[in-house]
Enzyme design. Structure first.
Site, PDB file in Angstrom:
ATOM      1  N   LYS A  96       0.836  -1.210   0.000  1.00 13.77           N
ATOM      2  CA  LYS A  96       0.000   0.000   0.000  1.00 13.77           C
ATOM      3  C   LYS A  96       0.868   1.255   0.000  1.00 13.77           C
ATOM      4  CE  LYS A  96      -3.752  -2.567   2.030  1.00 13.77           C
ATOM      5  NZ  LYS A  96      -4.503  -3.032   3.198  1.00 13.77           N
ATOM      6  N   GLN A 114      -4.722  -1.530   9.224  1.00 16.17           N
ATOM      7  CA  GLN A 114      -4.582  -2.871   8.647  1.00 16.17           C
ATOM      8  C   GLN A 114      -5.239  -3.912   9.561  1.00 16.17           C
ATOM      9  OE1 GLN A 114      -3.230  -3.620   5.563  1.00 16.17           O
ATOM     10  NE2 GLN A 114      -4.041  -5.647   5.990  1.00 16.17           N
ATOM     11  N   ASP A 124     -11.162   2.715   3.549  1.00 22.00           N
ATOM     12  CA  ASP A 124     -11.453   1.285   3.409  1.00 22.00           C
ATOM     13  C   ASP A 124     -12.957   1.042   3.244  1.00 22.00           C
ATOM     14  OD1 ASP A 124      -9.492  -0.607   3.161  1.00 22.00           O
ATOM     15  OD2 ASP A 124      -9.043  -0.717   5.309  1.00 22.00           O
TER      16      ASP A 124
END
Ligand code: NDP
Length: 294
Positions: A52, A96, A119
Site C-alpha cells: 500500500k 490494517q 477502506d
C-alpha cells in the site's frame, strides 16, 4: 472463454490516478495523503502494508506510517486515530486488519472519521452504500465493479449469485449491484445455504468470496456463466521454492471451459484492491480540498 485479468484494469486506474494526483498537487500545493496503521508484526499484514505504501509512492501520494506494538491498548490505538482524524495533513486513514484479539475491531473502525474512511468499513459508509448515497466503498467489491465496467460486462437484469456474506466482500458487493444503474438481481449464499449448487447454477454472474480452495466445481456453474473469483488461498506445493501456491475459490481448470469469462487467481481481482484504496484516497483528498480547509 475470456480471461478477465486484473492487471490492465489496475494499470489504467493507476495511470488515471497519477495524472489526477499531478493536477491535485498543481492546484492545491500538497499531495493526497494516506495514514497507514499497522499493529504487530504479522508477516501477511506487513507485506500488505508495504504494498500500500509502495502504491502511494508510485502515484506521488504521501503516506505516514504508524507501526504499533502487538500489545498496544485499544485506547491508545483509538487515540492515535482521533489524532489522525483531526490532522489536516492526513486525508485517508487505513488500519490494517486483522487486529490482535484484545482489540475490538468494530470500535477501532468506528473511531475513523467517515470522511477519511478509505477502506469503506465504517458503519456510516456501509449505510451510505446501502441507500445509494455517495461515500467510500469497500475496495475489493469496488475493484470488481471496475473490472466488470472495463470488460463491458452488463449487470442490468442479470442474476448475480454471490457466495460469501462478509462485511468486506459479499455484503458490499451485493449492495453495489442492487443499486439503480447496476440493476442486477442478487442472491447471497453462505455456509448455511441449503443446496448451494442449486443457487450457483442459476447465476449469470457468479462471484465466489468464500476462502476455500477450488470450492466451486464445474457442476456448480451453468454453461456460459461469468465467474469472478475473489478467493486467495494458499495450497501446499513442494515444486515451488516457497512451498505453496495461490489458488482461488473456483476450480479454474474445470470451470473455465464452461464459462463465458473468468478471473484467474492470481492475476485477477487481487490487484484491484490496492488500486481502489488509492482511488478512495484520491477521493478523500479531493473531499478535503473542496472544503477549503487548508
Ligand atoms: P470470510 O471468511 O469473512 O467470509 C467467507 C464467507 O464464505 C462467509 O460468508 C461464509 O459463510 C462463506 N462460506 C464459507 N464456507 C462456505 C461453504 N461451505 N458454503 C457456502 N459459503 C461458505 O472471507 P472474506 O470475505 O474476507 O474473503 C473471502 C475470500 O476472498 C478469501 O479467500 C480471501 O482471502 C479473499 N479476499 C481477497 C481479497 C482480494 O482479492 N484483494 C480481499 C478480501 C478477501 P458464513 O457467513 O455462514 O460463515
Amino acid at each position: 472463454m475470456r480471461v478477465l485479468k486484473g492487471k490492465p484494469v489496475a494499470e489504467q486506474t493507476y495511470s488515471q490516478l497519477k495524472l489526477q494526483c499531478e493536477q491535485f498537487v498543481g492546484q492545491y500545493g500538497y499531495e493526497p495523503s494516506l495514514a497507514v496503521v499497522l499493529v504487530g508484526d504479522d508477516l501477511a499484514s506487513t507485506s500488505y502494508v508495504q504494498s500500500k505504501t509502495k502504491a502511494c509512492e508510485e502515484l506521488g501520494f504521501s503516506h505516514r506510517d504508524f507501526h504499533l506494538p502487538e500489545h498496544v491498548s485499544e485506547q491508545e490505538l483509538v487515540q492515535l486515530i482521533t489524532n489522525l482524524n483531526e490532522d489536516r495533513r492526513v486525508h485517508g486513514i487505513l488500519v490494517q486488519l486483522p487486529l490482535p484479539p484484545h482489540i475490538d475491531e468494530e470500535a477501532v473502525i468506528e473511531a475513523i472519521a467517515v470522511e477519511k474512511d478509505v477502506d469503506g468499513f465504517h458503519p456510516q459508509s456501509v449505510g451510505n452504500l446501502l441507500i445509494g448515497r455517495p461515500g467510500f466503498v469497500s475496495c475489493t467489491p469496488l475493484g470488481i465493479l471496475k473490472m466488470l465496467d472495463y470488460y463491458q460486462i452488463e449487470t442490468a437484469g442479470r442474476h448475480v449469485v454471490i457466495v460469501g456474506r462478509s462485511n468486506i466482500v459479499g455484503k458490499p458487493m451485493a449492495s453495489l449491484l442492487i443499486q439503480k444503474g447496476r440493476d442486477a438481481t442478487v442472491t447471497i449464499c453462505h455456509s448455511k445455504t441449503s443446496d448451494l449448487a442449486f443457487h450457483t447454477r442459476q447465476a449469470d454472474i457468479l462471484i465466489a468470496a468464500i476462502g476455500r480452495p477450488n470450492f466451486i466445481t464445474e457442476s456448480m456453474v451453468k454453461d456460459g456463466c461469468i465467474v469472478i473469483d475473489v478467493g486467495i488461498n494458499r495450497v501446499e506445493d513442494s515444486s515451488r521454492a516457497r512451498g505453496y501456491r495461490l489458488v482461488g475459490d473456483v476450480d479454474y481448470e474445470r470451470v473455465a471451459p464452461k464459462s463465458q469469462a473468468i478471473t484467474p487467481v492470481p492475476g485477477g481481482v487481487g490487484v484491484m484492491t490496492i488500486a481502489m484504496l488509492m482511488n478512495n484516497t484520491m477521493a478523500a483528498a479531493l473531499l478535503h480540498a473542496e472544503k477549503g480547509v487548508r
